[in-house]
Design an enzyme around this catalytic site. Sequence first.
Site, PDB file in Angstrom:
ATOM      1  N   LYS A  14       0.746  -1.140   0.058  1.00 35.06           N
ATOM      2  CA  LYS A  14      -0.113   0.051  -0.032  1.00 35.06           C
ATOM      3  C   LYS A  14       0.901   1.294   0.015  1.00 35.06           C
ATOM      4  O   LYS A  14       1.870   1.312   0.789  1.00 35.06           O
ATOM      5  CB  LYS A  14      -0.819  -0.208   1.133  1.00 35.06           C
ATOM      6  N   SER A  40      -9.752   2.327   2.914  1.00 32.33           N
ATOM      7  CA  SER A  40      -8.934   2.849   1.969  1.00 32.33           C
ATOM      8  C   SER A  40      -7.667   2.252   1.150  1.00 32.33           C
ATOM      9  O   SER A  40      -7.199   2.345   0.295  1.00 32.33           O
ATOM     10  CB  SER A  40      -7.992   3.748   2.855  1.00 32.33           C
ATOM     11  N   SER A  92      -9.848  -0.115   7.005  1.00 33.45           N
ATOM     12  CA  SER A  92      -9.174   0.023   5.683  1.00 33.45           C
ATOM     13  C   SER A  92      -8.448  -1.390   5.008  1.00 33.45           C
ATOM     14  O   SER A  92      -8.247  -1.367   3.807  1.00 33.45           O
ATOM     15  CB  SER A  92      -8.108   1.002   5.677  1.00 33.45           C
TER      16      SER A  92
END
Lengths: 97, 496, 489
Positions: C80, C155, C179
Site C-alpha cells: 500500500k 482505503s 481499511s
Amino acid sequence: MSLTATDVARLAGLARIELTDAELEKLTGQLDVILDSVAVVQAAAGDDVVPTSHALDLANVFRADEVTPSLASAAVLAAAPAQEDGRFRVPHILEED
Amino acid sequence: MSDELMDYDAAMELFEPVLGLEVHVELNTKTKMFCGCANEFGAEPNSHTCPVCLGLPGSLPVVNAKAIESAIRIGLSLNCSIAERCRFARKNYFYPDMTKDFQTSQYDEPIAFDGEVTVEVDGREYTVPIERAHMEEDAGKLVHQGATGRIQGADYSLVDYNRAGTPLIEIVTKPVYGTGARAPEVARAYVAFLRDQMRALGVSDVRMEQGSLRCDANVSLMPKGSTRLGTRTETKNVNSLRSIERALRYEICRQAAILAAGGRVIQETRHWHEEGVTSPGRNKEQAEDYRYFPEPDLVPIAPPRAWVEELRATLPEDPRARAARLQAEWGFTDLEMRDIRGAGALEPIAATVTAGASPAAARKWWLTELVRYANDQGIELDEVPMTPAQVAQTQQLVDDGQLTDKLARQVVEGVLAGEGEPAAVVARRGLAVVTDEGALQGAVDRAIAAQPDAAAKVRDGKVQAAGALIGAVMKEMRGQADAATVRELILATLAR
Amino acid sequence: MAALHELTATQLAEAFRSGEASSVEATQACLDRIAAVDGAIHAFLHVDADRALATAAAVDRRRAAGEPLGPLAGVPIAVKDAFTYEGAPTTCGSRILEGWIPPYTATVVQRVLDAGMVVLGKTNMDEFAMGSSTENSGFGPTRNPVDPERIPGGSGGGSAAAVAAGEAPLALGSDTGGSIRQPAAVTGTVGAKPTYGGTSRYGLVAMASSLDQPGPCGRTVLDTALLHAVIGGHDERDSTSIDAPVPPVVEAAQSGDVRGLRIGVVRELGGEGYAPGVEQRFHEAVERLRGEGAELHEVSCPHFGLALAAYYLIMPSEASSNLARFDSIRYGLRVGDDGANSVEQVMRLTRGQGFGAEVKRRVILGTYALSSGYYEAYYGSAQKVRTLIGEDFARAFEAVDVLVSPTCPTTAWKLGERVDDPLAMYKADLCTIPVNLAGNCAASFPAGLAPEDGLPVGFQVIAPVLADDRLYRVGAALERVLGNQGGAR
C-alpha cells in the site's frame, strides 16, 4: 449548535487550507451534518468515565542516549522544493506591510 | 518611536512589580529528544537530521532516556514533586522551523511541578515559587536573507534543522510577589541560580550567548496596596543576566508611565534590544489556538519511585548549604561573603582555592582585577577568559617570589588579552622579578650617587626618605624588583 | 499447474521449493498480469518492475546456493502506498506528496524484504487512507475486480484489488477504521488488522496514530497468516509497539480447529441498515462454525452504537495534527512561491490545492474538535466513549473467545454512489471501527456471495489483544467449510 461559514473559514485558516467560496459553502453544510451526528458522544461521556488516549496501557518506552547515523545531506535536501547553501529555502515569514 | 518612561524610583513609589519567568534549558544529552541524531552545536547545516527530526511522513519518535533522567534531576533540584505519571502533548501551530508543524511538549501533565528556590539579593533572601518544569523539543534555526538579516523585511529565509528535536526543559515560575524595587535583581539572581544549578547538575552547557539557556521575562505592575494583578508583558530575546535586569527595569518604567497616564498595558510579547529598549513583537490578528492533545505516538512516562530516589541521591549540594560550608572553611565574614555572592564570584573562588590558591588571594583576584574586567566587557564573572586554574598559577608565582603583586596584575592582563598561560605571559613580557643581587646592588649604588641629599637624610635616620631612592631603583629595574628587597638593600648599603 | 499468478503464496512457495517454478517466473507472471489488467483495475500507483525482478533473481540464486530461506522467500507482494520504501515514490494517494521518494524504508516493508519477498510496487488508496472506496485517491479510483463498476472498498482498495485480481498473491495494508477488512470483504479476499502495537507503524504515513495498524492481505487464511508472522513483532522505532512474540498465527491457520471455541455474535452489529444477503451469509457462516464444534452465544456491546461518532472525532483530530507537516517546506508540493506570497500564504495555497475534499473535510473537522472551547465536548467526550467501548470488549471477552459480525453492512456499491454523502460513506465502517478504538485485533474472511447481487460478503472475527491467532483459527475453519480455494479473479 450550528457551524457558520465564518467558523469554517477560521478553522481553515488555523489548518492553513485555502478554500474557494464554493468549497467553503459545501464544507460548511457537510461539517454541520457531521458534527450533528457525532455530538451523541457528549451524552455518553459522564464525569466518572476516564478518557482513553492510547489503545494499550504501555508506559516508559525509552531509547538509550546513543548516537545513530543521520541521513546524508543529499538525501535530506533531495525532496526540498527550494534550497540554498545546504538549507531549506522558505518564502518570507512576515506578511508585507 | 520611543516609549514614555517613568523614573524607576518614582514607579516604585506607585507600583509593586509581579514577576513571571520562563527559562528554557537545552539539555546536553549526546542525542536529540526523540531520535539518535547527535545533539551538537555548530555542525554543518542539516547534517544532524534523520527521518524523525525532519518529521518525514511515517517517522515516529522514541524518547531519550537520558533526557527524562535530566528532567527529573532538574525537577528535584528545584524542590519539585515528580509526576507519578505524565504524558507528552502536541502543541499545534505552523512555523517553518518546526518539521512536524507541531511541537512535542507537555501540557497539563508536566514531569515536575510545585517547587521553589531561594535566591539572595543584597543579603536578603527571596523565595521564587516554581510552577512546573516540563520537557519539550527545540525547533530548527532560521536565517533571514535580505538587507537587514532580520525577519522584518527579509526576502526569504533559510532553515537548518540540526537544532530541531534538541531536548529542552522549560522551567516556569508562579507569579513572584513581594520583590518590590528589587524585582529586576531578583529575576537576575534567579536565572543565575538556575544557570549555576544546571551546571552543577551537569545537564546543560547553559551558554546564554549560544542559546542553551534562554529566558522570557514577564512582568506586570500592581498599584501599591492593591491585590489585583495588572496586565503583563513577556519580553523575549533576553540573552544575558545583565539584559534580564535591564529589560525588566525598562518594562517596569514603561508600564508605569502608561498606567500613571491612565492608559492600559497591552498584553503582548516584546523583544529586548541591547541598546536598552524593548519593542513590540508581531501582533497576531488572533490569539493562537494550539489545540493541545496527548501525543499518540508516545506512551506515558511513569518514573518508578525507586528511580526518582536514586536520582535524588545524585543531586549536587544545596547552594545555600554549600555557601555556608565554604564561608566556614575560608573564614570570611558575612559581609565578605555577601560581596562575593553579589559578584557571582563564589564558584570561581571555590575553583581557584581548589586549584591551590589561598582563599584570601583567590578572593582578592576575583573581586578586583577580574570583576573590573567583566564589568568593562559587560560579561559575567565566569565568562572572563581566565580560568580559576590560571588565577591560582599566577598567585603561585607571587607566593614563590617570582612576581610582585604589580607584575602579577600585568600577568592577569596578559592572560585576559589572550597571550596564553601565566608562565607564557611572564616569559613573553619579560616580567620576572630581578633577583640578581649584583644588578640590584648596581642600581642601588647609582641611585645613592644620584641623590646624595636623600642618602644623607636616610643616614641621619630619616628612613622615610628612602622612598625616593627605592623609586629610582624600581624605575631603573622597570618595576621588576621586589620593593621590600630593594628597601632592605638601600638601608644596608647606607648603614655600611 | 494453474498459471503462476493464480497460485496462492503457499502454493508458490512450494513450487519454488520443488523447483517447479522460480521467483523470477512468478514475479514476471505478476508483472504480466498487472500489465494485462491494471489498466482497467488501477490497483497500482507505481510498479517497481526492475527492482522486483532483480530481487527475485537474487532470491533464486540464494535458493540455488542452498541458503536457508523463509517460507515466503521469492513470493511477490504489493505494498500500500502508505508505507515508505526507499527509492520508490510514496504518495499516500495524495497529490501533495507526488514525486516524493523517501530516503528510508518502513519497518514492515523491511521485514518483507528481509524475508526474501519481492515488492512489486505500490498500491492505490484513498488519499491519506481517508475513505472507504478508494475514490478519494488523488490519482483516480481503483475498481473492484469482482465488478469493475463497483468500488473495491477503502482505503486499501488497491491492495485488496491487486490480490483479488491475481496481480499479487499478497499485499500490505493499513487499517485505521477498517481499511484492510472492508476492502477484503467487498473483494472476497482475506485481511487482518493485528492487535494495536503488534505490527510496527514506523514508516506508515500516519492518519490517526492511535488507531492506525499495518496488516496483511491475501487470498487465503494461511497466506495471510504467513505474512502476518513476517511483518509482526516488536520494533524499537515505534514506541507503541508491544514487546511480545507474534501470536502463533500460522499454526492457528493450519489447524482451523474451533471445537469448544466460544463465539459471540454481537447483537448491535446487524439489523437495520444491513443488506439481507449480508445478514444471510453471515448467519449461515455462524451456523457452519457451530457445525464445526464452536459454541455460539449472543453478546451485547451497548456502546458500539457510539463508536462511529467517537471515531469521527478522534481520527480527524489526530489526522489534523499528523497532516500538518505537509507544508511545502521540506518535501512535496509547493504552490504560489512567487516571491510576493508569505510562507503562510504558500502553505495555505499548497494545502488548498494539494489536498482533496475528504482530507480537507477531516482536517477541518479535527481542527474544530481540538480547538479551544470545544475540546472537552468533542475530543474529550470521544475519548471517554473509547473507554466505554474498551469496557464492552472486556466484558464480552469474559464470556466468549471471539466475537463475530459482518465486516461491512453492505456489499460493494457502485462508483460515485456515496461520493457526495460523507455520512453514508462513513457507515461502511460501522462494524470495523470499534476494534480500532479498543486496540484489539480482527480479520475479515470471505463468507460467500450475497444472493441478491452476487457480490462478496465479509465475515469479521474479533479477538482480544494479542490473541490474533484466534482470528486465523476461525478463518481457517470457515475457509474449510465454505470451500474457498483462494483463486484469483
